[in-house]
Motif scaffolding. Structure first.
Motif, mmCIF file in Angstrom:
data_model
loop_
_atom_site.group_PDB
_atom_site.id
_atom_site.type_symbol
_atom_site.label_atom_id
_atom_site.label_comp_id
_atom_site.label_asym_id
_atom_site.label_seq_id
_atom_site.Cartn_x
_atom_site.Cartn_y
_atom_site.Cartn_z
ATOM 1 N N GLY A 127 49.554 44.311 33.045
ATOM 2 C CA GLY A 127 50.339 43.120 33.228
ATOM 3 C C GLY A 127 49.880 41.748 31.460
ATOM 4 O O GLY A 127 50.721 40.747 32.050
ATOM 5 N N LYS A 128 49.060 42.613 30.701
ATOM 6 C CA LYS A 128 48.058 40.988 30.395
ATOM 7 C C LYS A 128 47.331 39.960 30.851
ATOM 8 O O LYS A 128 47.781 38.833 30.626
ATOM 9 N N LYS A 129 47.121 40.425 32.043
ATOM 10 C CA LYS A 129 46.423 39.277 33.181
ATOM 11 C C LYS A 129 44.579 39.419 32.923
ATOM 12 O O LYS A 129 44.284 39.190 33.869
ATOM 13 N N LEU A 130 44.467 40.316 32.217
ATOM 14 C CA LEU A 130 43.368 40.421 31.804
ATOM 15 C C LEU A 130 42.379 39.905 31.120
ATOM 16 O O LEU A 130 42.553 40.635 29.684
ATOM 17 N N ASN A 131 42.159 38.223 30.953
ATOM 18 C CA ASN A 131 41.088 38.276 30.137
ATOM 19 C C ASN A 131 40.207 38.281 29.860
ATOM 20 O O ASN A 131 39.495 38.399 28.859
ATOM 21 N N HIS B 101 43.208 49.045 26.807
ATOM 22 C CA HIS B 101 44.213 47.976 26.672
ATOM 23 C C HIS B 101 43.194 46.540 25.790
ATOM 24 O O HIS B 101 42.879 45.734 26.252
ATOM 25 N N ALA B 102 43.531 46.895 25.105
ATOM 26 C CA ALA B 102 43.048 46.258 23.715
ATOM 27 C C ALA B 102 41.410 46.139 23.736
ATOM 28 O O ALA B 102 40.544 44.944 24.096
ATOM 29 N N ASP B 103 41.042 47.013 24.542
ATOM 30 C CA ASP B 103 39.070 46.790 24.455
ATOM 31 C C ASP B 103 38.989 45.837 25.457
ATOM 32 O O ASP B 103 38.080 44.831 26.235
ATOM 33 N N ARG B 104 39.783 45.787 27.339
ATOM 34 C CA ARG B 104 39.757 44.892 27.553
ATOM 35 C C ARG B 104 38.711 45.284 28.795
ATOM 36 O O ARG B 104 38.478 45.193 29.908
ATOM 37 N N LEU B 105 39.083 47.216 29.116
ATOM 38 C CA LEU B 105 38.717 47.761 30.108
ATOM 39 C C LEU B 105 37.934 49.403 29.947
ATOM 40 O O LEU B 105 38.557 49.467 28.548
ATOM 41 N N ALA C 199 48.173 43.651 46.843
ATOM 42 C CA ALA C 199 48.008 42.271 46.477
ATOM 43 C C ALA C 199 46.915 41.092 46.863
ATOM 44 O O ALA C 199 46.742 40.331 45.722
ATOM 45 N N GLU C 200 45.844 41.895 47.607
ATOM 46 C CA GLU C 200 45.034 41.244 47.928
ATOM 47 C C GLU C 200 43.931 41.046 46.927
ATOM 48 O O GLU C 200 43.142 40.554 46.475
ATOM 49 N N GLN C 201 44.201 42.570 46.724
ATOM 50 C CA GLN C 201 42.564 42.902 45.085
ATOM 51 C C GLN C 201 43.347 41.859 44.044
ATOM 52 O O GLN C 201 42.323 41.794 42.946
ATOM 53 N N ASP C 202 44.092 42.108 44.143
ATOM 54 C CA ASP C 202 44.938 41.489 42.279
ATOM 55 C C ASP C 202 44.591 39.772 42.513
ATOM 56 O O ASP C 202 44.354 39.620 41.721
ATOM 57 N N GLN C 203 44.882 39.505 43.872
ATOM 58 C CA GLN C 203 44.432 37.634 44.027
ATOM 59 C C GLN C 203 43.142 37.680 44.353
ATOM 60 O O GLN C 203 42.642 36.787 43.357
ATOM 61 N N ALA C 204 42.596 39.024 45.047
ATOM 62 C CA ALA C 204 41.203 39.039 44.411
ATOM 63 C C ALA C 204 40.165 39.052 42.610
ATOM 64 O O ALA C 204 39.777 38.285 42.213
ATOM 65 N N LEU C 205 40.875 39.716 42.277
ATOM 66 C CA LEU C 205 40.609 40.188 40.700
ATOM 67 C C LEU C 205 40.610 38.253 39.987
ATOM 68 O O LEU C 205 39.988 38.020 38.964
ATOM 69 N N ALA C 206 41.840 38.250 40.630
ATOM 70 C CA ALA C 206 42.077 36.645 39.688
ATOM 71 C C ALA C 206 41.398 36.025 39.865
ATOM 72 O O ALA C 206 41.002 35.604 38.948
ATOM 73 N N ALA D 185 43.519 48.568 40.025
ATOM 74 C CA ALA D 185 43.103 46.332 40.379
ATOM 75 C C ALA D 185 43.388 45.929 38.607
ATOM 76 O O ALA D 185 44.401 45.115 38.312
ATOM 77 N N MET D 186 42.314 46.915 38.125
ATOM 78 C CA MET D 186 42.076 46.165 37.193
ATOM 79 C C MET D 186 43.467 46.549 36.191
ATOM 80 O O MET D 186 43.158 45.678 35.006
ATOM 81 N N ASN D 187 43.442 47.847 36.451
ATOM 82 C CA ASN D 187 44.669 48.633 35.267
ATOM 83 C C ASN D 187 45.728 47.746 35.127
ATOM 84 O O ASN D 187 46.418 47.374 34.687
ATOM 85 N N ARG D 188 45.992 47.253 37.047
ATOM 86 C CA ARG D 188 47.441 46.562 36.856
ATOM 87 C C ARG D 188 46.949 45.091 36.076
ATOM 88 O O ARG D 188 47.994 44.636 35.370
ATOM 89 N N ALA D 189 46.244 44.558 36.356
ATOM 90 C CA ALA D 189 46.375 43.028 35.269
ATOM 91 C C ALA D 189 45.846 43.320 33.882
ATOM 92 O O ALA D 189 47.094 42.436 33.646
ATOM 93 N N ALA D 190 45.538 44.419 33.671
ATOM 94 C CA ALA D 190 45.416 44.614 32.284
ATOM 95 C C ALA D 190 46.357 45.042 31.756
ATOM 96 O O ALA D 190 46.726 44.334 30.236
#
Ligand SMILES: [Zn+2]
Length: 550
Positions: free
Chosen positions: A252-256, A282-286, A212-219, A245-250
């Motif tokens: 969840g469609k949260k990696l912009n 993830h549509a060229d996000r990562l 959860a802390e990783q997710d918060q930092a990435l955001a 963390a990057m894959n989780r964000a992507a």
């Protein structure tokens, strides 16, 4: 049949599909494939978020337009790319308690108290930036001063220079500190103040961040990047946890932002994505494209490996972090598994070592490899011509030059500066350059970097005339370093780095005409809106919007 038709109509009504968008009335500026400035006034973007047409002159859209966005005559640039950053570190450092500029112990205590109250979930409270030299009595803080405010969990607050930190009693307890604890060599402990080598006693006990802390930092990192006009970055040293963390964000469609990931060393490389480059996800996000390794340390701490001794400490050449044999075998393993190599080298000795390793390795791995040297900060001028024939990219950070110049003069002496931060010499040699910031070592804001690149001056115009001004680059070269060339350096030039048909509509609107601004004005450019894949993912404050009329 009728039922199916109704269902289709209902679907269309519930989600009105936007087929094409026209961004019009823009002052578009980018670098064309010929290296010259390309000005345009609009973009046609399809429902996938890709550019289908760039409007120049009187040209009209070649297809029906479903949505029009008026750019209001503002300057539009391709999304900027940082070729060398540290994504998670940016987020974690931004989430810490910032004590920069506090004027007294009392002010530090107040801020700490407020931060602790606002972050009840934080198991440790981490902060940095205090400087007792700014306080009335200039007295170092003590553990008791921190205990007086927060005693229920460990607190660890770093001094502005990173060479000392104050712990509270809970942090000292967590570190197993007792009256009998002896500070390691090169360190000191006084009333909870841990200096230099003693700091590791506490730092090694700070718990690894939770998911959860990783997710918060990435955001948080993403928010900072988008606010500064970055739509893509290289992440120089991705750990397996970062990758997750990057894959989780992507997912969840949260990696912009788009991340070009370089595994942090060979052990991480072997683990991430099963030890293979991932390709675009993830549509060229990562994309895990390569691996980051280290040949030496930094110039300021005299860790950079120089060919000849330091001018201000003649008993040392620096500290090599890897032998020739280790570098060759690790680079060979990485190349064999299809990873792009990115090796950190600061001193002229380390740069020569990496160049030799790459030249040797190239015999086994011909073709378009785009091996990178990260920083390429101090080069022997005789080594610069070795980049281009081996297809090596110099990944450089313009703002480092302005931050380091006085220190570099001391470390190297006046006679060895010719190959220092030598951007124009690198370009003239025929090699490719990519620009970045090394955030969070420097701010992720690319505009001071663009300004430094064209002026060899800091944001305040120092020094007058620029430091070694012959190494300035043109505005086109600087913009290319933060767009086209940064994309090329990560094998991403087919995807982004320029607004051209088939590439992602990643762009920013800014508050001034950057192509005409003087360096100090360029450095102060404000981003108004950031768009990724044809969608607005960030827009500035009301004050930034208020400047639109200017
Ligand atoms: Zn770095």
């Amino acid at each position: 049949m009728r039922k199916a038709l109704l269902a289709a109509v209902a679907m269309l009504l519930s989600s009105p599909a936007i087929a094409t968008t026209l961004i019009e009335n823009a002052r578009g500026v980018q670098v064309g494939p010929d290296g010259k400035l390309d000005r345009f006034r609009g973009l046609v973007v399809n429902d996938q978020g890709k550019v289908v047409q760039v409007l120049r002159g009187p040209a009209a859209p070649v297809m029906p337009i479903d949505r029009r966005i008026d750019a209001g005559g503002r300057t539009l640039l391709p999304g900027l790319i940082d070729a060398h950053g540290h994504v998670m570190a940016l987020g974690f450092s931004a989430l810490q308690l910032d004590l920069t500029g506090v004027r007294s112990l009392e002010e530090m205590q107040q801020r700490l108290k407020a931060y602790a109250a606002a972050n009840p979930q934080a198991r440790w409270i981490l902060g940095r930036g205090w400087n007792q030299e700014l306080w009335p009595d200039r007295k170092f803080p003590a553990a008791a001063d921190i205990d007086a405010v927060v005693a229920d969990r460990p607190v660890w607050l770093g001094r502005v220079d990173g060479h000392a930190a104050i712990a509270n009693s809970a942090a000292m307890q967590a570190a197993g500190f007792s009256v009998n604890t002896i500070a390691p060599q090169g360190g000191r402990i006084e009333n909870g103040l841990f200096v230099d080598a003693a700091m590791v006693l506490v730092e090694s006990k700070i718990p690894a961040p939770t998911a959860a802390e990783q997710d918060q930092a990435l955001a948080k990192a993403q928010e900072l990047m988008l606010a500064n006009g970055l739509t893509a970055t290289a992440d120089m040293g991705t750990s397996p946890e970062d990758w997750a963390a990057m894959n989780r964000a992507a997912s969840g469609k949260k990696l912009n932002v788009r991340i070009l990931s370089y595994a942090g060393g060979i052990p991480s490389m072997r683990v991430i994505n099963g030890g293979k480059p991932s390709g675009w996800l993830h549509a060229d996000r990562l994309n895990l494209v390569g691996v980051k390794m280290y040949a030496d340390g930094a110039l300021g701490s005299r860790g950079a490996v120089l060919k000849r001794p330091y001018a201000d400490k003649p008993d040392t050449h620096g500290l090599s972090l890897i032998s020739d044999a280790q570098l060759s075998s690790q680079a060979d393993e990485a190349a064999r598994t299809g990873h792009q190599l990115a090796v950190h080298a600061i001193g002229d000795g380390a740069n020569a070592q990496v160049l030799s390793a790459y030249e040797k390795l190239r015999r086994s791995y011909p073709g378009d490899r785009r091996w990178r040297i990260e920083h390429f900060q101090i080069a022997d001028p005789a080594d610069i011509p070795r980049l281009a024939p081996a297809g090596i990219i110099a990944s450089m950070q313009p703002v480092h030059q302005t931050s380091d110049r006085l220190m570099a003069e001391q470390r190297l002496g006046p006679d060895r500066l010719a190959g220092a931060y030598a951007w124009q010499s690198v370009i003239r040699s025929g090699a490719r350059i990519a620009f970045g910031s090394d955030f969070p070592v420097e701010s992720p804001n690319p505009f001071p970097g663009l300004a430094a690149a064209i002026s060899r001056q800091d944001i305040n115009g120092q020094p007058p005339g620029g430091w070694m001004p012959e190494e300035r680059v043109s505005f086109e070269q600087a913009l290319s370093g933060f767009t086209r060339d940064a994309a090329y350096a990560g094998f991403a030039e087919q995807k982004f780095g320029a607004l051209e048909p088939g590439k992602w509509a990643d762009f920013i609107l800014v508050d001034r005409d950057v192509s005409a601004a003087d360096p100090q004005a360029l450095a102060r450019t404000q981003v108004l809106e950031t768009w990724v894949a044809g969608k607005k993912v960030w827009s500035g404050s009301a004050s930034a919007a208020g400047e639109r009329g200017q």
